[in-house]
Design a protein around this motif. Structure first.
Motif, PDB file in Angstrom:
ATOM      1  N   VAL A 124       0.851  -1.187   0.000  1.00  0.00           N
ATOM      2  CA  VAL A 124       0.000   0.000   0.000  1.00  0.00           C
ATOM      3  C   VAL A 124       0.886   1.236   0.000  1.00  0.00           C
ATOM      4  O   VAL A 124       1.795   1.365   0.828  1.00  0.00           O
ATOM      5  CB  VAL A 124      -0.930   0.002   1.235  1.00  0.00           C
ATOM      6  N   THR A 125       0.616   2.157  -0.923  1.00  0.00           N
ATOM      7  CA  THR A 125       1.452   3.361  -1.039  1.00  0.00           C
ATOM      8  C   THR A 125       0.680   4.654  -0.792  1.00  0.00           C
ATOM      9  O   THR A 125       1.290   5.716  -0.696  1.00  0.00           O
ATOM     10  CB  THR A 125       2.092   3.436  -2.440  1.00  0.00           C
ATOM     11  N   TYR A 286      -4.331  11.748   7.145  1.00  0.00           N
ATOM     12  CA  TYR A 286      -4.981  11.564   5.837  1.00  0.00           C
ATOM     13  C   TYR A 286      -4.945  12.862   5.031  1.00  0.00           C
ATOM     14  O   TYR A 286      -4.597  12.863   3.846  1.00  0.00           O
ATOM     15  CB  TYR A 286      -6.429  11.104   6.038  1.00  0.00           C
ATOM     16  N   GLU A 287      -5.287  13.967   5.676  1.00  0.00           N
ATOM     17  CA  GLU A 287      -5.274  15.269   4.993  1.00  0.00           C
ATOM     18  C   GLU A 287      -3.856  15.651   4.578  1.00  0.00           C
ATOM     19  O   GLU A 287      -3.646  16.243   3.505  1.00  0.00           O
ATOM     20  CB  GLU A 287      -5.884  16.330   5.903  1.00  0.00           C
ATOM     21  N   THR A 292       0.175  16.600   0.366  1.00  0.00           N
ATOM     22  CA  THR A 292       1.583  16.514  -0.047  1.00  0.00           C
ATOM     23  C   THR A 292       1.845  15.438  -1.100  1.00  0.00           C
ATOM     24  O   THR A 292       2.932  15.419  -1.702  1.00  0.00           O
ATOM     25  CB  THR A 292       2.470  16.211   1.176  1.00  0.00           C
ATOM     26  N   ASN A 293       0.883  14.523  -1.286  1.00  0.00           N
ATOM     27  CA  ASN A 293       1.072  13.380  -2.196  1.00  0.00           C
ATOM     28  C   ASN A 293       2.251  12.504  -1.784  1.00  0.00           C
ATOM     29  O   ASN A 293       2.855  11.811  -2.610  1.00  0.00           O
ATOM     30  CB  ASN A 293       1.267  13.849  -3.647  1.00  0.00           C
ATOM     31  N   GLU A 294       2.594  12.556  -0.505  1.00  0.00           N
ATOM     32  CA  GLU A 294       3.683  11.706   0.004  1.00  0.00           C
ATOM     33  C   GLU A 294       3.241  10.250  -0.020  1.00  0.00           C
ATOM     34  O   GLU A 294       2.101   9.912   0.298  1.00  0.00           O
ATOM     35  CB  GLU A 294       4.027  12.139   1.431  1.00  0.00           C
ATOM     36  N   LYS A 295       4.170   9.378  -0.367  1.00  0.00           N
ATOM     37  CA  LYS A 295       3.862   7.959  -0.459  1.00  0.00           C
ATOM     38  C   LYS A 295       4.228   7.240   0.845  1.00  0.00           C
ATOM     39  O   LYS A 295       5.181   7.603   1.526  1.00  0.00           O
ATOM     40  CB  LYS A 295       4.630   7.312  -1.622  1.00  0.00           C
ATOM     41  N   VAL A 296       3.449   6.245   1.165  1.00  0.00           N
ATOM     42  CA  VAL A 296       3.759   5.358   2.279  1.00  0.00           C
ATOM     43  C   VAL A 296       4.214   4.029   1.698  1.00  0.00           C
ATOM     44  O   VAL A 296       4.096   3.796   0.498  1.00  0.00           O
ATOM     45  CB  VAL A 296       2.535   5.172   3.212  1.00  0.00           C
TER      46      VAL A 296
END
Length: 300
Positions: A124-125, A286-287, A292-296
């Motif tokens: 999951v990203t 979440y917000e 930021t469109n940061e990936k996990v």
């Protein structure tokens, strides 16, 4: 008397007391009362006298059938219960629950319309890629009954996207909760929707839920039995819910339980920080991810 003779004269000839006659007339006119049977308690006890709700027992029944043998009847299932789950349960109750699940023979020989899709390993990203859902049981001591808490968690941001609290919990309730979650995340009409992962509870294998997932274009996968680690995030949330809400409150009524659980869910999502969310509350994280469109990088 039907021919018009006075009742007193007829009763005197028959040497029948008037009170006896009128008592018999009134007795015939009264509807017969049915003595109610014992109310179904909605749970069984294990060997430690801990209450196990009927819906959890239904999930065990499905597990026994799929793990041990599709040809099992209710008597064999009863014996398997005693071996595998240490439950104090009799064959009559197992028969009733099997009947409610519609798995008594010959129904069990019919091939299911919706084949089971096993959960697979994923990475999951981002938010809205994988949601996990499960049901937690609470107990209302003042009313001596259980209530249900069904939750949907986003694996990436740990936010409880939507939750349901009720005295009953059906496949239709699961469908409504899923639709609420989609609307909250503005995904109801989206082309790409999250994968929803669940265990094998009766609500999630119901025709209503499986059909709704197909209609909504959602991929629904179910974890194999005895693999709660594949639903680890919702399991962890339910442990927190148990430790910080359910186990420390003695609920006197359903109204009280409803309020306390709702307050807890709100606090969890908006105030409780987590190391996995950079020490932000889930809703804030979440917000942050959306902004930021940061990936996990979560592998499971």
């Amino acid at each position: 008397m039907k021919k018009g003779y006075p009742k007193t004269k007829v009763l005197r000839i028959l040497e029948l007391n008037r009170s006896t006659y009128y008592y018999q007339i009134s007795k015939k006119s009264k509807p017969k009362r049915r003595t109610p049977g014992r109310a179904i308690p909605g749970y069984s006890l294990d060997i430690n006298n801990k209450r196990v709700p009927d819906d959890q027992i239904k999930e065990y029944i499905i597990q026994i059938i799929e793990d041990e043998g599709l040809s099992y009847g209710y008597y064999k299932i009863t014996m398997a219960f005693k071996r595998n789950f240490n439950l104090k349960i009799n064959k009559k109750k197992v028969y009733r629950l099997c009947k409610e699940l519609n798995i008594l023979r010959p129904q069990r020989e019919i091939k299911p319309k919706h084949p089971r899709k096993i959960a697979k390993n994923r990475t999951v990203t981002a938010s809205n890629q994988l949601w996990e859902t499960d049901i937690k049981y609470g107990y209302i001591e003042g009313e001596d009954r259980f209530f249900y808490i069904m939750s949907i968690i986003d694996v990436a941001d740990r936010d409880i996207v939507a939750h349901y609290i009720g005295l009953n919990c059906t496949g239709e309730d699961a469908v409504r909760l899923l639709k609420i979650a989609l609307r909250k995340r503005q995904l109801y009409d989206a082309e790409i929707k999250p994968v929803i992962r669940s265990d094998n509870g009766p609500q999630y294998i119901s025709h209503a839920f499986v059909s709704a997932c197909e209609e909504l274009g959602i991929e629904h996968e179910r974890i194999p039995y005895k693999t709660p680690n594949m639903n680890a995030h919702i399991e962890a949330y339910h442990r927190i819910l148990e430790d910080e809400c359910l186990s420390i409150n003695v609920f006197k009524s359903y109204t009280e339980a409803y309020k306390e659980v709702n307050d807890f869910v709100k606090k969890y999502s908006t105030k409780r920080i987590h190391s996995a969310t950079k020490y932000m509350p889930p809703r804030e994280y979440y917000e942050y991810l959306q902004r930021t469109n940061e990936k996990v990088n979560i592998r499971l």
